[in-house]
Write an enzyme that holds these catalytic residues in place. Structure first.
Site, PDB file in Angstrom:
ATOM      1  N   ASP A  76       0.824  -1.212   0.000  1.00  0.00           N
ATOM      2  CA  ASP A  76       0.000   0.000   0.000  1.00  0.00           C
ATOM      3  C   ASP A  76       0.862   1.269   0.000  1.00  0.00           C
ATOM      4  O   ASP A  76       1.956   1.277   0.550  1.00  0.00           O
ATOM      5  CB  ASP A  76      -0.901  -0.022   1.235  1.00  0.00           C
TER       6      ASP A  76
ATOM      7  N   LEU B 195      10.887 -21.127  -3.640  1.00  0.00           N
ATOM      8  CA  LEU B 195       9.871 -20.205  -3.103  1.00  0.00           C
ATOM      9  C   LEU B 195       8.644 -20.242  -4.001  1.00  0.00           C
ATOM     10  O   LEU B 195       8.771 -20.327  -5.218  1.00  0.00           O
ATOM     11  CB  LEU B 195      10.451 -18.777  -3.101  1.00  0.00           C
TER      12      LEU B 195
ATOM     13  N   HIS C 278       3.076   2.895  -8.839  1.00  0.00           N
ATOM     14  CA  HIS C 278       2.889   1.457  -9.081  1.00  0.00           C
ATOM     15  C   HIS C 278       4.124   0.868  -9.762  1.00  0.00           C
ATOM     16  O   HIS C 278       4.529  -0.251  -9.475  1.00  0.00           O
ATOM     17  CB  HIS C 278       1.650   1.212  -9.940  1.00  0.00           C
TER      18      HIS C 278
HETATM   19  C1  FPP Z   1      -1.910   0.081  -3.381  1.00  0.00           C
HETATM   20  O1  FPP Z   1      -1.397   1.410  -3.405  1.00  0.00           O
HETATM   21  C2  FPP Z   1      -1.363  -0.706  -4.469  1.00  0.00           C
HETATM   22  C3  FPP Z   1      -2.064  -1.297  -5.476  1.00  0.00           C
HETATM   23  C4  FPP Z   1      -3.527  -1.198  -5.596  1.00  0.00           C
HETATM   24  C5  FPP Z   1      -1.391  -2.048  -6.525  1.00  0.00           C
HETATM   25  C6  FPP Z   1      -0.228  -2.883  -6.083  1.00  0.00           C
HETATM   26  C7  FPP Z   1       0.590  -3.187  -7.246  1.00  0.00           C
HETATM   27  C8  FPP Z   1       1.963  -3.103  -7.303  1.00  0.00           C
HETATM   28  C9  FPP Z   1       2.831  -2.781  -6.155  1.00  0.00           C
HETATM   29  C10 FPP Z   1       2.653  -3.361  -8.572  1.00  0.00           C
HETATM   30  C11 FPP Z   1       3.125  -4.764  -8.687  1.00  0.00           C
HETATM   31  C12 FPP Z   1       2.100  -5.492  -9.363  1.00  0.00           C
HETATM   32  C13 FPP Z   1       2.229  -6.390 -10.324  1.00  0.00           C
HETATM   33  C14 FPP Z   1       1.131  -6.478 -11.273  1.00  0.00           C
HETATM   34  C15 FPP Z   1       3.338  -7.336 -10.480  1.00  0.00           C
HETATM   35  P1  FPP Z   1      -2.420   2.598  -3.610  1.00  0.00           P
HETATM   36  O2  FPP Z   1      -2.504   2.885  -5.063  1.00  0.00           O
HETATM   37  O3  FPP Z   1      -3.703   2.269  -2.938  1.00  0.00           O
HETATM   38  O4  FPP Z   1      -1.680   3.763  -2.869  1.00  0.00           O
HETATM   39  P2  FPP Z   1      -2.392   4.962  -2.099  1.00  0.00           P
HETATM   40  O5  FPP Z   1      -3.147   4.342  -0.958  1.00  0.00           O
HETATM   41  O6  FPP Z   1      -1.233   5.785  -1.643  1.00  0.00           O
HETATM   42  O7  FPP Z   1      -3.265   5.663  -3.068  1.00  0.00           O
END
Ligand code: FPP
Length: 243
Positions: A31, A142, A48
């Site tokens: 997150d 893993l 991301h």
């Molecule tokens: C939450 O941060 C994150 C996500 C919804 C996406 C997680 C994905 C990745 C870390 C990329 C890796 C993924 C793949 C496909 C290999 P947020 O966008 O909710 O952050 P915020 O709360 O600060 O808005």
């Protein structure tokens, strides 16, 4: 313990890790990508992109430490409510990951699995998933599980239906109908960015999971931060309802 390739403070901290007391299964809610980008005046999707890099590092270190299962929440059922461009970007990240990482995963003995309702994803991604899972299936070091189009309640409803079809009602029967029945429950959940919630992740499986929350945003979650979480976990006394 000594960990190959670790330097500086991370290597120093890793010395206190006790191999026998490491979690078998670590789950992560990645997150804070959006906030990381916003703080830098960048579009959310840049967060991301950096987040995907962090995931690579966490996977690599998990393998080196001898952790057997790592589950990362990559896309939730609720994430379909985000703006179209952001959804497309996340789907593209997944596409690229499935295309480009398979070689590295294979080389490092990492088996890839997806947990979630795959049949609701774009057709080409479904094919890439089948291919990536097939090509990495012999990995013994893993198991990397990406939760994609995943929701804990949806998984529970699905398993309940499966169990009803079978006609046996028990904890064991229920477990047989989870997305990945062979995977042991997570020992440790890490959630970054300061939010202290489960957010519909692995609801059934987390009955006895130790929870670790850190204010660090996911793109900033370093090897050092990961080791700090593992050290915190090692200090806990797990009783599973016993005394
Ligand atoms: C939450 O941060 C994150 C996500 C919804 C996406 C997680 C994905 C990745 C870390 C990329 C890796 C993924 C793949 C496909 C290999 P947020 O966008 O909710 O952050 P915020 O709360 O600060 O808005």
């Amino acid at each position: 313990m000594e960990v190959e390739g670790l330097k500086g403070k991370a290597a120093e901290l890793a010395k206190s890790l006790i191999p026998e007391k490491l979690p078998v299964h670590v789950a992560v809610i990645m997150d804070g990508n959006g906030r990381w980008a916003k703080k830098r005046g960048l579009p959310r999707v840049k967060g991301h992109e950096r987040g995907a890099r962090t995931l690579r590092k966490v996977v690599e270190l998990s393998a080196k430490l001898g952790i057997k299962y790592l589950t990362a929440f990559a896309f939730s059922k609720e994430n379909w409510n985000r703006p179209r461009e952001e959804i497309d970007f996340l789907m593209n990240l997944l596409r690229n990951y499935l295309k480009k990482e398979v070689k590295t995963l294979k080389k490092n003995g990492i088996r890839l699995k997806i947990a979630g309702d795959i049949e609701e994803l774009p057709e080409d991604i479904q094919n890439l998933i089948r291919k990536a899972e097939g090509e990495t299936s012999s990995g013994q070091r893993l198991e990397l599980i990406l939760a994609v189009n995943y929701g804990g309640r949806a998984e529970i409803v699905r398993a309940a239906k499966g169990m009803a079809g079978e006609g046996e009602f028990s904890v064991d029967a229920f477990r047989r109908h989870l997305y990945l029945p062979h995977v042991p429950d997570p020992d440790l959940l890490i959630r970054t960015s300061g939010e202290q919630r489960i957010s519909n992740f692995l609801l059934w499986q987390m009955a006895y999971t130790e929870l670790y929350f850190t204010p660090v945003l996911w793109p900033d979650f370093s090897e050092r931060e990961y080791i700090k979480a593992l050290l915190d976990y090692q200090r806990r006394e797990r009783r599973f309802g016993r005394i």
